[in-house]
Write an enzyme that holds these catalytic residues in place. Structure first.
Site, short mmCIF file in Angstrom:
data_model
loop_
_atom_site.label_atom_id
_atom_site.label_comp_id
_atom_site.label_asym_id
_atom_site.label_seq_id
_atom_site.Cartn_x
_atom_site.Cartn_y
_atom_site.Cartn_z
N SER A 40 5.16 6.43 -6.74
CA SER A 40 4.49 6.48 -5.43
C SER A 40 3.27 7.40 -5.44
O SER A 40 2.42 7.32 -4.55
CB SER A 40 5.47 6.90 -4.33
OG SER A 40 5.90 8.23 -4.47
N THR A 69 9.80 9.23 -4.31
CA THR A 69 9.97 10.29 -3.31
C THR A 69 8.70 11.08 -3.03
O THR A 69 8.62 11.77 -2.01
CB THR A 69 11.08 11.27 -3.74
OG1 THR A 69 10.73 11.86 -5.00
CG2 THR A 69 12.41 10.55 -3.87
N ASP A 70 7.68 10.98 -3.89
CA ASP A 70 6.49 11.82 -3.70
C ASP A 70 5.79 11.54 -2.38
O ASP A 70 5.33 12.48 -1.70
CB ASP A 70 5.49 11.59 -4.85
CG ASP A 70 5.92 12.28 -6.14
OD1 ASP A 70 6.87 13.08 -6.10
OD2 ASP A 70 5.31 11.99 -7.19
N THR A 93 11.17 6.66 -8.82
CA THR A 93 12.19 7.16 -9.74
C THR A 93 13.47 6.35 -9.66
O THR A 93 14.18 6.19 -10.66
CB THR A 93 12.47 8.64 -9.46
OG1 THR A 93 11.26 9.39 -9.63
CG2 THR A 93 13.52 9.21 -10.40
#
Length: 324
Positions: free
Chosen positions: A56, A89-90, A14
């Site tokens: 990710s 961030t996942d 992101t």
């Protein structure tokens, strides 16, 4: 700031996304030069290396290993003071933990990202990247291993996890808190957790992660074993408990040299209890299970993949597991 340059490895996520009308939403678009263009002067010299440009959630284990290889190459360069990895961030916490667990040396490795795309109002990616560069260049961060820096907080890779689907303060270390903060141009550490680096021989891909819930049947474990799993991580109940009807399959797994690691589905606390009933900690220990000792399920899976690849035989798995 530490003499030497800071290397920035971009991977998408992101933090590198902008809205794309044709796609119907934000997609990875920004390269390293565009990300660093907004940073102020007076920082360490920056070197940019693009590993991938993906969300990710699209990462494979091959992607993860390629990112690690690029970071190792940069860490080994004499002129590099520290490395920053920009990341979606996942799965950020898993990449950060793998780097912490397997990349030797004292140079800071910092993983950062953003919860809002660059085209969103309130995009925080530049601020997070600036904080990450400051941390990577700070001499006092040497020896900490890999840290995660977002929202001006510095978290140990071992303890940090994504706690909220949308909040910019999503990364927290339940039960531990951050190891420091970025305050303006200063990097302030409040504690220095220890770390040990495991031998790296790659990742064993066939490790299953199973999360328990009330009344759940043992089919997921039986299916994993039938598909040839080389290791099993169970996110168990409470302090590491399973229903009694799971015990025969766990015993069979261990007897067939398929290690079983017990983590907890709770966000904080040790895997331990003092109970005497079947399925509690004592039973699982007697069956030969290993314990995650504060790692969540996804990080325990990463560690077991590393340990299984490094072990010359399954008899060495407990020794390697307990090294960290």
């Amino acid at each position: 700031m530490e003499n030497g340059r800071v290397a920035i490895v971009t991977t998408g996520g992101t933090i590198a996304m902008q809205h794309d009308a044709a796609a119907g939403g934000a997609v990875p678009a920004l390269g390293g030069g565009e990300l660093t263009a907004a940073l102020p002067s007076g920082l360490s010299r920056l070197e940019i290396a693009e590993a991938v440009r993906l969300p990710s959630s699209h990462f494979t284990l091959e992607t993860l290993q390629a990112i690690r290889e690029r970071v190792v190459e940069l860490v080994e360069e004499p002129g590099v003071a520290g490395v920053v990895v920009t990341h979606g961030t996942d799965t950020l916490e898993e990449t950060a933990y793998l780097l912490d667990l397997t990349v030797p040396g004292k140079k800071p490795i910092v993983v950062t990202g953003a919860m809002r795309a660059a085209s969103d109002v309130g995009y925080e990616g530049y601020a997070n990247l600036l904080a990450a560069v400051r941390v990577a260049a700070a001499p006092q961060v040497r020896g900490l291993g890999t840290v995660v820096v977002l929202d001006d907080e510095i978290h140990a890779a071992r303890t940090v996890t994504k706690m909220h689907t949308l909040s910019t303060a999503t990364f927290q270390s339940p039960g531990w808190g951050p190891v420091g903060r970025v305050e303006g141009d200063a990097v302030v550490l409040t504690r220095r957790p220890g770390r040990r680096v495991l031998q790296w021989r790659g990742l064993e891909p066939h490790v299953s992660l199973i999360k328990l819930a009330i009344g759940m049947g043992v089919d997921p474990l039986e299916d994993a074993l039938a598909r040839g799993a080389r290791g099993i991580v169970i996110e168990a109940l409470g302090g590491g408990r399973v229903p009694p009807w799971w015990l025969p399959a766990i015993e069979r797994s261990v007897s067939e040299s398929v290690p079983v690691v017990i983590a907890s589905r709770c966000p904080a606390g040790r895997v331990w209890d003092g109970y005497g009933y079947p399925g509690a900690y004592r039973t699982l220990a007697e069956l030969g299970c290993l314990f995650a000792e504060g790692l969540n399920g996804q990080k325990a899976r990463v560690k077991l993949m590393v340990v299984l690849a490094a072990a010359e035989g399954t008899e060495k798995v407990p020794e390697l597991w307990n090294e960290e």
